[in-house]
Design an enzyme around this catalytic site. Structure first.
Site, PDB file in Angstrom:
ATOM      1  N   ASP A 165       0.802  -1.224   0.000  1.00 57.30           N
ATOM      2  CA  ASP A 165       0.000   0.000   0.000  1.00 57.30           C
ATOM      3  C   ASP A 165       0.834   1.274   0.000  1.00 57.30           C
ATOM      4  O   ASP A 165       0.307   2.359   0.295  1.00 57.30           O
ATOM      5  CB  ASP A 165      -0.954   0.007   1.204  1.00 57.30           C
ATOM      6  CG  ASP A 165      -2.264  -0.726   0.915  1.00 57.30           C
ATOM      7  OD1 ASP A 165      -2.615  -0.867  -0.276  1.00 57.30           O
ATOM      8  OD2 ASP A 165      -2.934  -1.148   1.872  1.00 57.30           O
TER       9      ASP A 165
ATOM     10  N   ASP B 293      -6.869  -4.629  -3.378  1.00 59.23           N
ATOM     11  CA  ASP B 293      -6.529  -3.259  -2.982  1.00 59.23           C
ATOM     12  C   ASP B 293      -5.341  -2.713  -3.789  1.00 59.23           C
ATOM     13  O   ASP B 293      -5.217  -1.507  -4.009  1.00 59.23           O
ATOM     14  CB  ASP B 293      -6.146  -3.168  -1.503  1.00 59.23           C
ATOM     15  CG  ASP B 293      -6.947  -4.069  -0.607  1.00 59.23           C
ATOM     16  OD1 ASP B 293      -7.398  -5.137  -1.073  1.00 59.23           O
ATOM     17  OD2 ASP B 293      -7.113  -3.732   0.573  1.00 59.23           O
TER      18      ASP B 293
END
Ligand code: GLY
Length: 375
Positions: free
Chosen positions: A88, A154
């Site tokens: 991320d 994600d």
């Protein structure tokens, strides 16, 4: 009828109040309107400074720029200590280092953005064609141990960091990695009906596909609504950077499933396939992210098709504004209530989440004419 100018004014006045209230914090979760302060290496640390950079870009007010300025430097320092950075880093560096460089030309910010892109590209598993999710887990009882071969939906929202690095350096390596990962997501995560899986597991040595894992969703075959939003938006952005139509087509399929699965109040539950549905919480962060992604998809499609997704984004934002914002309470630090972090783990259910606030602001800014892009 929602008035976008009034909504943007409400958001900007809350961001202004927060610029002194939150100071140099890394807000993640607000319960009853008061944000916590997470560590700088947690995946959510870029969203608050990202809101400040958007506010600066919209208004030119230096108080926003000054409040946002130190975050990428703090992240860089944290890399030199034990840390939790993982797949991320795009969520962390795009709304800090990269946008800071775009807005101010700061060379240190550029260097940090490129460093993060190298870190992300280094997570690519060549045998399986995917970016590895998360890091080593030492607790032998943890649900996510043995995760060296895991990829998650994600990650689609982190690919713009790689596309940006390729453009910035005139070097296609990062783009090759991003497209290889996006194609694996198309093959293994996005189903024919437009629903998506959260986690796909591969043999990290051979790259063989092993199966799906429910993760933050209800189950391996379900459709975690925030994961769907990450996919919808990420595929639209992959199309913007590459012009490859299969990414826009996937975004459209995911969008159609998302929009046909909303509750009566126009907002998604945390998973579109949770059973039974009664009493299950909404996820306004999924709605906010999807709204901003729908605006990207709308840009990719000509004529009436694009117009329909833009209108759908406006309807999502109007539902959020009507049902989940508390503009009449100046003590409230959040923009939206009703967000759900990790329902299967019982974490952060029906709260405010900073990424929901970020994408709500971003989508409204796009609709009022903000043309720069962070993702
Ligand atoms: N990236 C983790 C989440 O969406 O909760």
């Amino acid at each position: 009828m929602m008035d976008l100018e009034v909504l943007q004014r409400n958001i900007l006045s809350r961001v202004t109040a927060n610029a002194s209230r939150l100071a140099d914090a890394c807000p993640h979760v607000a319960k009853n309107g008061t944000y916590d302060d997470e560590r700088i290496d947690w995946w959510t640390s870029g969203f608050w400074p990202g809101m400040l950079w958007i506010a600066y870009d919209l208004t030119g007010r230096t108080l926003f720029r000054d409040a946002a300025w130190p975050y990428d430097e703090r992240m860089e320092r944290r890399f030199l200590e034990p840390n939790r950075f993982h797949h991320d880093v795009g969520f962390q560096y795009l709304p800090t280092a990269v946008i800071k460089f775009k807005l101010t030309g700061d060379e240190d910010a550029r260097r940090r953005g490129l460093f993060a892109a190298n870190f992300l590209a280094g997570r690519f598993n060549i045998a399986g064609g995917f970016l590895r999710a998360w890091n080593e887990v030492s607790d032998p009882t943890a649900w996510n141990r043995n995760n060296a071969g895991w990829a998650i939906i994600d990650s689609m929202m982190n690919l713009p960091l790689l596309f940006w690095a390729s453009e910035e350096l005139g070097d296609p390596r990062f783009r090759h990695v991003a497209m290889a990962h996006a194609d694996t997501v198309l093959r293994r995560f996005v189903r024919e009906d437009g629903s998506v899986a959260h986690i796909a597991s591969f043999d990290p040595a051979t790259g063989a596909f092993l199966g799906w894992i429910g993760g933050q969703g209800f189950g391996p075959d379900s459709d975690w609504s925030r994961g769907a939003a990450w996919a919808l938006y990420g595929m639209a952005v992959a199309h913007r950077f590459t012009g490859v139509t299969r990414y826009a087509e996937a975004s459209r399929r995911i969008a159609d499933f998302f929009l046909s699965s909303l509750e009566e109040n126009g907002v998604p539950l945390w998973d579109f396939r949770v059973v039974p549905r009664e009493g299950e919480p909404p996820d306004t962060s999924a709605a906010a992210c999807a709204a901003s992604g729908l605006l990207e998809l709308a840009e990719a499609l000509p004529g009436l098709a694009g117009r329909a997704y833009r209108d759908a984004a406006i309807r999502l934002l109007a539902s959020l504004d009507a049902g989940y914002a508390r503009w009449d309470d100046p003590a409230d630090q959040a923009l939206l209530r009703g967000a759900t972090g990790h329902r299967p783990a019982g974490q952060n259910v029906n709260v405010s989440l900073i990424y929901g606030d970020y994408f709500f602001f971003e989508a409204v800014a796009k609709l009022t004419g903000w043309e720069r892009r962070i993702f």
